[in-house]
Motif scaffolding. Sequence first.
Motif, PDB file in Angstrom:
ATOM      1  N   TRP A 169       0.840  -1.198   0.000  1.00 41.98           N
ATOM      2  CA  TRP A 169       0.000   0.000   0.000  1.00 41.98           C
ATOM      3  C   TRP A 169       0.876   1.249   0.000  1.00 41.98           C
ATOM      4  CZ3 TRP A 169      -3.898   2.449  -1.502  1.00 41.98           C
ATOM      5  CH2 TRP A 169      -4.370   3.595  -0.880  1.00 41.98           C
TER       6      TRP A 169
ATOM      7  N   LYS B 185      -6.490  -2.049  -3.909  1.00 46.22           N
ATOM      8  CA  LYS B 185      -7.099  -3.261  -3.346  1.00 46.22           C
ATOM      9  C   LYS B 185      -6.372  -3.721  -2.089  1.00 46.22           C
ATOM     10  CE  LYS B 185      -4.181  -6.545  -5.669  1.00 46.22           C
ATOM     11  NZ  LYS B 185      -3.044  -5.800  -5.206  1.00 46.22           N
TER      12      LYS B 185
ATOM     13  N   ALA C  76      -8.020  -3.232   1.388  1.00 44.61           N
ATOM     14  CA  ALA C  76      -8.972  -4.261   1.831  1.00 44.61           C
ATOM     15  C   ALA C  76      -8.246  -5.527   2.275  1.00 44.61           C
ATOM     16  CB  ALA C  76      -9.965  -4.581   0.725  1.00 44.61           C
TER      17      ALA C  76
ATOM     18  N   CYS D 274      -6.780  -5.034   5.648  1.00 42.55           N
ATOM     19  CA  CYS D 274      -7.820  -5.098   6.689  1.00 42.55           C
ATOM     20  C   CYS D 274      -8.233  -6.537   6.987  1.00 42.55           C
ATOM     21  CB  CYS D 274      -9.034  -4.268   6.276  1.00 42.55           C
ATOM     22  SG  CYS D 274      -8.709  -2.498   6.277  1.00 42.55           S
ATOM     23  N   ILE D 275      -8.335  -7.369   5.967  1.00 46.23           N
ATOM     24  CA  ILE D 275      -8.680  -8.777   6.171  1.00 46.23           C
ATOM     25  C   ILE D 275      -7.607  -9.453   7.024  1.00 46.23           C
ATOM     26  CG2 ILE D 275      -8.881 -11.030   5.027  1.00 46.23           C
ATOM     27  CD1 ILE D 275     -10.239  -9.495   2.687  1.00 46.23           C
TER      28      ILE D 275
END
Length: 181
Positions: A125, A155, A158, A161-162
């Motif tokens: 990221w 993406k 996300a 976060c998972i």
Amino acid sequence: MIMATQTCARTATGGGPTRLIRECRVAERGDGSHRPLALLRWVMVLIFLCFGIQKFTPQSAHGIAIYIANSPFVSWLMVFGIRGEANVLGCVELFIATLLVLGAFVPVISAIGSLMAAGTFAITWSFFFTTPGVVRWSFSSDPIAWNLMGEFLFKDVALFCICFTLFLASLPKRPLPDQVS
């Protein structure tokens, strides 16, 4: 809802970090609201397997070179050359996939694997901000105009976060009391 816990192998010393290790949990052994997290683990295993295998292809190696070259976190991998840096990352991703699989059975490995997985997505990221040309910030009607590279990297928010959710779900349910000497 109360989640059933699975304890790790106990060591002779007990207390401190050992107690933390013993209190870790695995979603596959739980019930209630944490049970569906098991599905997320296996999705992440598939993603890390695919990403890891893909890093061994010349196309992927050349595709990630620009991100690596501009990263303050992984630019040191350039000492291995374009194919070498991709191979190192591929091995790391396959190792994380293995940890996530083992984490379905060993709670402390669940915590370690999911934290490492979250770390990889935090690093990727960061490419969003460190790679020139990925995003153009402006005060126009389109304040964040990113290109396909930016969409590709977005993406990872996300996925981070998972993985971080899997990490948090692996931690002990109740706070550990301070150890008295």
